[in-house]
Structures are given as structure tokens and as C-alpha cells.
Design a protein around this motif. Structure first.
Motif, PDB file in Angstrom:
ATOM      1  N   ALA A   1      41.700   8.116 -32.267  1.00 25.59           N
ATOM      2  CA  ALA A   1      42.697   8.313 -33.307  1.00 25.59           C
ATOM      3  C   ALA A   1      43.196   9.753 -33.323  1.00 25.59           C
ATOM      4  O   ALA A   1      42.503  10.666 -32.866  1.00 25.59           O
ATOM      5  CB  ALA A   1      42.102   7.949 -34.668  1.00 25.59           C
TER       6      ALA A   1
ATOM      7  N   LYS B   1      41.130   4.672 -43.027  1.00 28.20           N
ATOM      8  CA  LYS B   1      41.531   4.696 -44.429  1.00 28.20           C
ATOM      9  C   LYS B   1      40.945   5.911 -45.110  1.00 28.20           C
ATOM     10  O   LYS B   1      39.758   6.187 -45.016  1.00 28.20           O
ATOM     11  CB  LYS B   1      41.081   3.416 -45.149  1.00 28.20           C
ATOM     12  CG  LYS B   1      41.656   3.276 -46.544  1.00 28.20           C
ATOM     13  CD  LYS B   1      41.359   1.893 -47.103  1.00 28.20           C
ATOM     14  CE  LYS B   1      42.008   1.693 -48.462  1.00 28.20           C
ATOM     15  NZ  LYS B   1      41.757   0.315 -48.989  1.00 28.20           N
TER      16      LYS B   1
ATOM     17  N   GLN C   1      52.207  12.781 -35.425  1.00 29.44           N
ATOM     18  CA  GLN C   1      52.356  11.341 -35.280  1.00 29.44           C
ATOM     19  C   GLN C   1      50.974  10.689 -35.250  1.00 29.44           C
ATOM     20  O   GLN C   1      50.097  11.101 -34.507  1.00 29.44           O
ATOM     21  CB  GLN C   1      53.106  11.030 -33.993  1.00 29.44           C
ATOM     22  CG  GLN C   1      53.374   9.557 -33.796  1.00 29.44           C
ATOM     23  CD  GLN C   1      54.184   9.280 -32.539  1.00 29.44           C
ATOM     24  OE1 GLN C   1      54.547  10.210 -31.819  1.00 29.44           O
ATOM     25  NE2 GLN C   1      54.472   8.039 -32.272  1.00 29.44           N
ATOM     26  N   VAL C   2      50.828   9.660 -36.053  1.00 28.29           N
ATOM     27  CA  VAL C   2      49.545   8.965 -36.136  1.00 28.29           C
ATOM     28  C   VAL C   2      49.396   7.998 -34.979  1.00 28.29           C
ATOM     29  O   VAL C   2      50.320   7.245 -34.665  1.00 28.29           O
ATOM     30  CB  VAL C   2      49.420   8.215 -37.468  1.00 28.29           C
ATOM     31  CG1 VAL C   2      48.173   7.347 -37.477  1.00 28.29           C
ATOM     32  CG2 VAL C   2      49.410   9.194 -38.635  1.00 28.29           C
ATOM     33  N   GLN C   3      48.231   8.029 -34.359  1.00 30.83           N
ATOM     34  CA  GLN C   3      47.913   7.062 -33.318  1.00 30.83           C
ATOM     35  C   GLN C   3      46.507   6.550 -33.532  1.00 30.83           C
ATOM     36  O   GLN C   3      45.590   7.330 -33.790  1.00 30.83           O
ATOM     37  CB  GLN C   3      48.039   7.689 -31.933  1.00 30.83           C
ATOM     38  CG  GLN C   3      49.474   8.007 -31.527  1.00 30.83           C
ATOM     39  CD  GLN C   3      49.595   8.440 -30.078  1.00 30.83           C
ATOM     40  OE1 GLN C   3      48.680   9.019 -29.519  1.00 30.83           O
ATOM     41  NE2 GLN C   3      50.724   8.147 -29.475  1.00 30.83           N
ATOM     42  N   VAL C   4      46.370   5.246 -33.437  1.00 28.86           N
ATOM     43  CA  VAL C   4      45.064   4.590 -33.495  1.00 28.86           C
ATOM     44  C   VAL C   4      45.060   3.582 -32.366  1.00 28.86           C
ATOM     45  O   VAL C   4      45.852   2.640 -32.381  1.00 28.86           O
ATOM     46  CB  VAL C   4      44.846   3.888 -34.851  1.00 28.86           C
ATOM     47  CG1 VAL C   4      43.505   3.168 -34.861  1.00 28.86           C
ATOM     48  CG2 VAL C   4      44.930   4.894 -35.993  1.00 28.86           C
TER      49      VAL C   4
ATOM     50  N   TYR D   1      45.914   6.759 -47.585  1.00 33.68           N
ATOM     51  CA  TYR D   1      46.584   6.392 -46.344  1.00 33.68           C
ATOM     52  C   TYR D   1      45.713   5.390 -45.593  1.00 33.68           C
ATOM     53  O   TYR D   1      44.496   5.345 -45.736  1.00 33.68           O
ATOM     54  CB  TYR D   1      46.866   7.624 -45.473  1.00 33.68           C
ATOM     55  CG  TYR D   1      45.651   8.450 -45.109  1.00 33.68           C
ATOM     56  CD1 TYR D   1      45.272   9.532 -45.901  1.00 33.68           C
ATOM     57  CD2 TYR D   1      44.881   8.151 -43.985  1.00 33.68           C
ATOM     58  CE1 TYR D   1      44.166  10.299 -45.583  1.00 33.68           C
ATOM     59  CE2 TYR D   1      43.775   8.917 -43.658  1.00 33.68           C
ATOM     60  CZ  TYR D   1      43.419   9.992 -44.460  1.00 33.68           C
ATOM     61  OH  TYR D   1      42.316  10.753 -44.133  1.00 33.68           O
ATOM     62  N   GLU D   2      46.373   4.560 -44.810  1.00 35.27           N
ATOM     63  CA  GLU D   2      45.678   3.543 -44.039  1.00 35.27           C
ATOM     64  C   GLU D   2      46.463   3.275 -42.774  1.00 35.27           C
ATOM     65  O   GLU D   2      47.678   3.071 -42.818  1.00 35.27           O
ATOM     66  CB  GLU D   2      45.508   2.252 -44.838  1.00 35.27           C
ATOM     67  CG  GLU D   2      44.684   1.193 -44.116  1.00 35.27           C
ATOM     68  CD  GLU D   2      44.341   0.009 -45.001  1.00 35.27           C
ATOM     69  OE1 GLU D   2      45.042  -0.208 -46.003  1.00 35.27           O
ATOM     70  OE2 GLU D   2      43.351  -0.702 -44.694  1.00 35.27           O
ATOM     71  N   TYR D   3      45.760   3.263 -41.655  1.00 28.99           N
ATOM     72  CA  TYR D   3      46.393   3.028 -40.362  1.00 28.99           C
ATOM     73  C   TYR D   3      45.596   1.997 -39.577  1.00 28.99           C
ATOM     74  O   TYR D   3      44.370   1.929 -39.671  1.00 28.99           O
ATOM     75  CB  TYR D   3      46.459   4.338 -39.557  1.00 28.99           C
ATOM     76  CG  TYR D   3      47.092   5.491 -40.291  1.00 28.99           C
ATOM     77  CD1 TYR D   3      46.360   6.619 -40.617  1.00 28.99           C
ATOM     78  CD2 TYR D   3      48.433   5.446 -40.678  1.00 28.99           C
ATOM     79  CE1 TYR D   3      46.929   7.688 -41.295  1.00 28.99           C
ATOM     80  CE2 TYR D   3      49.006   6.503 -41.363  1.00 28.99           C
ATOM     81  CZ  TYR D   3      48.245   7.620 -41.668  1.00 28.99           C
ATOM     82  OH  TYR D   3      48.826   8.659 -42.349  1.00 28.99           O
ATOM     83  N   TRP D   4      46.316   1.215 -38.780  1.00 33.30           N
ATOM     84  CA  TRP D   4      45.721   0.165 -37.960  1.00 33.30           C
ATOM     85  C   TRP D   4      46.059   0.374 -36.489  1.00 33.30           C
ATOM     86  O   TRP D   4      47.168   0.808 -36.154  1.00 33.30           O
ATOM     87  CB  TRP D   4      46.245  -1.207 -38.376  1.00 33.30           C
ATOM     88  CG  TRP D   4      45.798  -1.670 -39.718  1.00 33.30           C
ATOM     89  CD1 TRP D   4      46.421  -1.462 -40.919  1.00 33.30           C
ATOM     90  CD2 TRP D   4      44.626  -2.441 -40.013  1.00 33.30           C
ATOM     91  NE1 TRP D   4      45.703  -2.055 -41.934  1.00 33.30           N
ATOM     92  CE2 TRP D   4      44.610  -2.668 -41.401  1.00 33.30           C
ATOM     93  CE3 TRP D   4      43.595  -2.977 -39.233  1.00 33.30           C
ATOM     94  CZ2 TRP D   4      43.595  -3.396 -42.029  1.00 33.30           C
ATOM     95  CZ3 TRP D   4      42.589  -3.692 -39.849  1.00 33.30           C
ATOM     96  CH2 TRP D   4      42.593  -3.902 -41.234  1.00 33.30           C
TER      97      TRP D   4
ATOM     98  N   ASN E   1      40.561   0.500 -37.843  1.00 34.40           N
ATOM     99  CA  ASN E   1      41.230   0.836 -39.102  1.00 34.40           C
ATOM    100  C   ASN E   1      40.789   2.204 -39.580  1.00 34.40           C
ATOM    101  O   ASN E   1      39.601   2.542 -39.504  1.00 34.40           O
ATOM    102  CB  ASN E   1      40.916  -0.228 -40.146  1.00 34.40           C
ATOM    103  CG  ASN E   1      41.377   0.141 -41.533  1.00 34.40           C
ATOM    104  OD1 ASN E   1      40.681   0.834 -42.276  1.00 34.40           O
ATOM    105  ND2 ASN E   1      42.558  -0.305 -41.889  1.00 34.40           N
TER     106      ASN E   1
END
Length: 120
Positions: free
Chosen positions: A24, A99, A1-4, A107-110, A97
Motif C-alpha cells: 500500500a 481503514k 495517490q493511494v494504491q492498495v 478513510y477506507e481503501y480497497w 483493505n
């Protein structure tokens, strides 16, 4: 699971300093470019600073050059934004961010953002 996740921002006086951090997980952090963006009320989101994954090259918005420093600690999957000589006009939500590109896909996450208020 992605976390930022950004650290809490806060209130700082004009001319003061503040350091933000962003932790992250869930992706190949060390090879991912990480950035800080900000969005002031009624304005578009703008890029503040970027740090490359490999090599750690940095890019800054002209408005923050010489005052802000972006850095990263890959072992801790964390980036930082040290902000000095802050101005009231830099009151904004600051976003972390991530990327990158892996297996031919971008992929890109905020993060959810953290409020920085510069005021006396």
C-alpha cells in the motif's frame, strides 16, 4: 495517490498453504488498520483478519483461527496473510483493505482483489 495492491493468488490443493501480500501507499500506513476480506461466488464479502496499525493487535474470523496469520511490515508498507490447511470452501476473491482516521475523517481503501482457488 493511494494504491492498495494484492499479490497474485493462485490454485492450491486442499490442505495446502498459500501466502498473500498487499502493498500500500499514499496514506499513513503504519497507523492504519489493515484487513483481509474474502468473497466467494454468491456470498457476501466477509472479514477474514485485521491487524491494527499501532500495536499490531490482530483479530480473526472464527473460521480461520489457528490456520491463518495476518502480519505487517510497516517499513515496506506491506501486509501478509499466511493461510494453512486451506479448504475448498475457502475458494474466493481475497481483498486487502485499509481503514483509518486522520484529521477527524475516516478513510477506507480497497485493493482490486486476488483469486484463491482451493481444489484438487
Amino acid at each position: 495517490q493511494v494504491q492498495v495492491a494484492e499479490s497474485l493468488g493462485g490454485l492450491v490443493q486442499p490442505g495446502g498453504s498459500l501466502t498473500l501480500s498487499c502493498v500500500a501507499s499514499g496514506f499513513a500506513f503504519s497507523s492504519t488498520a489493515m484487513s483481509w476480506y474474502r468473497q466467494a461466488p454468491g456470498k457476501e464479502r466477509e472479514l477474514v483478519a485485521t491487524i491494527a496499525g499501532t500495536g499490531g493487535n490482530t483479530v480473526y474470523a472464527d473460521s480461520v483461527k489457528g490456520r491463518f496469520t495476518i502480519s505487517r511490515e510497516n517499513a515496506k508498507k506491506t501486509i501478509f496473510l499466511q493461510m494453512n490447511s486451506l479448504k475448498p470452501s475457502e475458494t474466493a476473491m481475497y481483498y486487502c483493505n485499509a481503514k483509518g482516521r486522520r484529521y477527524g475523517r475516516t478513510y477506507e481503501y480497497w485493493g482490486q482483489g486476488t483469486q484463491v482457488t482451493v481444489s484438487s
